[in-house]
Enzyme design. Structure first.
Site, PDB file in Angstrom:
ATOM      1  N   GLU A 127       0.796  -1.234   0.000  1.00 42.00           N
ATOM      2  CA  GLU A 127       0.000   0.000   0.000  1.00 42.00           C
ATOM      3  C   GLU A 127       0.824   1.277   0.000  1.00 42.00           C
ATOM      4  O   GLU A 127       0.543   2.211   0.750  1.00 42.00           O
ATOM      5  CB  GLU A 127      -0.973  -0.028   1.192  1.00 42.00           C
ATOM      6  CG  GLU A 127      -1.927  -1.212   1.113  1.00 42.00           C
ATOM      7  CD  GLU A 127      -2.846  -1.348   2.327  1.00 42.00           C
ATOM      8  OE1 GLU A 127      -2.871  -0.449   3.168  1.00 42.00           O
ATOM      9  OE2 GLU A 127      -3.542  -2.384   2.417  1.00 42.00           O
ATOM     10  N   ASN A 169       2.023  -5.144  -3.207  1.00 44.73           N
ATOM     11  CA  ASN A 169       0.613  -5.442  -2.930  1.00 44.73           C
ATOM     12  C   ASN A 169      -0.151  -4.158  -2.625  1.00 44.73           C
ATOM     13  O   ASN A 169       0.321  -3.321  -1.857  1.00 44.73           O
ATOM     14  CB  ASN A 169       0.557  -6.374  -1.703  1.00 44.73           C
ATOM     15  CG  ASN A 169      -0.813  -6.938  -1.418  1.00 44.73           C
ATOM     16  OD1 ASN A 169      -1.441  -7.530  -2.295  1.00 44.73           O
ATOM     17  ND2 ASN A 169      -1.274  -6.784  -0.181  1.00 44.73           N
ATOM     18  N   HIS A 205     -10.532  -5.796  -2.428  1.00 42.89           N
ATOM     19  CA  HIS A 205     -11.608  -5.557  -1.454  1.00 42.89           C
ATOM     20  C   HIS A 205     -12.710  -4.823  -2.222  1.00 42.89           C
ATOM     21  O   HIS A 205     -12.638  -3.615  -2.405  1.00 42.89           O
ATOM     22  CB  HIS A 205     -11.092  -4.716  -0.283  1.00 42.89           C
ATOM     23  CG  HIS A 205     -10.027  -5.400   0.520  1.00 42.89           C
ATOM     24  ND1 HIS A 205     -10.293  -6.530   1.265  1.00 42.89           N
ATOM     25  CD2 HIS A 205      -8.713  -5.139   0.679  1.00 42.89           C
ATOM     26  CE1 HIS A 205      -9.179  -6.912   1.865  1.00 42.89           C
ATOM     27  NE2 HIS A 205      -8.201  -6.094   1.523  1.00 42.89           N
ATOM     28  N   GLU A 232      -6.373 -10.493  -1.362  1.00 46.43           N
ATOM     29  CA  GLU A 232      -7.190 -10.255  -0.153  1.00 46.43           C
ATOM     30  C   GLU A 232      -8.663 -10.163  -0.521  1.00 46.43           C
ATOM     31  O   GLU A 232      -9.403  -9.330   0.013  1.00 46.43           O
ATOM     32  CB  GLU A 232      -6.744  -8.962   0.554  1.00 46.43           C
ATOM     33  CG  GLU A 232      -5.266  -8.936   0.903  1.00 46.43           C
ATOM     34  CD  GLU A 232      -4.816  -7.689   1.660  1.00 46.43           C
ATOM     35  OE1 GLU A 232      -5.688  -6.927   2.139  1.00 46.43           O
ATOM     36  OE2 GLU A 232      -3.600  -7.481   1.769  1.00 46.43           O
ATOM     37  N   ASP A 234     -12.417  -9.990  -0.923  1.00 45.55           N
ATOM     38  CA  ASP A 234     -13.704 -10.057  -0.233  1.00 45.55           C
ATOM     39  C   ASP A 234     -14.641  -9.105  -0.965  1.00 45.55           C
ATOM     40  O   ASP A 234     -14.208  -8.104  -1.532  1.00 45.55           O
ATOM     41  CB  ASP A 234     -13.615  -9.773   1.281  1.00 45.55           C
ATOM     42  CG  ASP A 234     -12.837  -8.531   1.654  1.00 45.55           C
ATOM     43  OD1 ASP A 234     -12.699  -7.620   0.818  1.00 45.55           O
ATOM     44  OD2 ASP A 234     -12.381  -8.449   2.819  1.00 45.55           O
TER      45      ASP A 234
END
Ligand code: G3I
Length: 300
Positions: A127, A169, A205, A232, A234
């Protein structure tokens, strides 16, 4: 095939989940983990605050528990994350300049050395790009040590564990936009200059939908010669099952997309409280989103 891991393996891919060490005593949780998943990412246990709570005093108990559980049950591990502007221990927050740079590189070297030979891929830097339209770096304590902090971290990680794939990432880089193009430009520059980078993680996400150019974005990174990984995943919203299918098919359509990791097992394990963004409900039962992913993997 009848599980996520076995279905993904039919095309040479993995299917992973984030794991919390504190849940490894939960029989329902571990039952699903061992049945369905072939890759594990420690949700918090390999982060800077967990692994170096005091400077040069390393603490690997949580990370080791997850790694040992994974390896002993035939799963691989994604390491997460060596450097991030969040979840830094308090002592780091008092450092700047060359003292912070040295502490950061030492952290990368020590943690990657501890896990040398046991990690499939490391999120070396997490990030580091700004939200919004600038396409530039995020302001952070690490960024203020100099623009070259990311490449310094990747070189230190390669030296410490030459067998691990080294990933960058980030989130909101899942479609073609200013932020993902900023990352793209960095990766292209790293490849041109021989800075060691092997993979890019797309956290994914998502809320309600996937970007329409999700697959095209994965593909443009893959065309730079790096592996791409969904790290990740979701998804919230009423179209959840369909969007899970779309994301799964996008990975399968990109030859260098090595696998998918969901960010938790049951909805009750998710950091997105109340959004129910995962593949299993709080009882551990399969949701429609699970079936959508499984069917997509088996069609691939
Ligand atoms: O360990 C303490 C516990 O002792 C205490 O009782 C409890 C009280 O709140 O807090 C616990 O720490 C929490 C930790 O999760 C473990 O549960 C932290 O407060 C909480 O901030 C932390 O949240 C994690 C978050 O990263 C931190 O930024 C989430 O679990 C984790 O899912 C989330 O994961 C991140 C990825 O690393 C990077 N990408 C975004 C993703 C979602 O934010």
């Amino acid at each position: 095939a009848t599980t996520l891991g076995a279905s993904a393996a039919q095309t040479g891919r993995y299917f992973g989940t984030a794991v919390s060490a504190g849940k490894l005593g939960d029989a329902t949780y571990v039952g699903i983990l061992n049945r369905e998943f072939t890759m594990v990412t420690p949700e918090n246990e390999m982060k800077w605050d967990a692994t170096e709570p005091s400077q040069n005093q390393f603490s690997y108990s949580g990370g080791d528990r997850i790694l040992n559980q994974a390896v002993s049950t035939g799963k691989r591990v994604r390491g997460h994350a060596l450097l991030w502007h969040q979840q830094q221990p308090g002592w780091v927050q008092g450092l700047s300049g060359s003292a912070l740079r040295q502490a950061a590189i030492n952290h990368v070297t020590q943690v990657a050395t501890h896990y040398r030979g046991q990690i499939y891929a490391w999120d070396v830097v997490n990030e580091a790009f700004a939200d919004g339209g600038s396409g530039g770096r995020r302001d952070s304590d690490l960024q203020r040590t100099g623009d070259d902090w990311i490449e310094a971290a990747f070189r230190a990680a390669r030296a410490a564990d030459p067998g691990a794939k080294l990933c960058y990432n980030d989130y909101n880089t899942d479609g073609v936009n200013a932020k993902s193009t900023g990352v793209y430009t960095m990766v292209r520059d790293f490849k041109a200059r021989g800075v060691p980078i092997d993979c890019v993680g797309f956290q994914s996400h998502l809320s309600g939908s996937a970007p329409s150019d999700y697959q095209a974005n994965l593909q443009r990174f893959a065309d730079l010669g790096v592996e791409v990984q969904i790290t990740e995943l979701d998804i919230s919203g009423s179209n959840q099952a369909a969007v899970y299918g779309t994301v799964t098919r996008a990975c399968l359509a990109v030859a260098r997309c090595a696998g998918i990791t969901v960010w938790g097992i049951r909805d009750s394990d998710s950091w997105r409280t109340g959004e129910n963004p995962l593949l299993f409900d709080a009882n551990g039962d399969k949701k429609p989103a699970y079936t959508s992913v499984l069917d997509a993997l088996n069609a691939g």
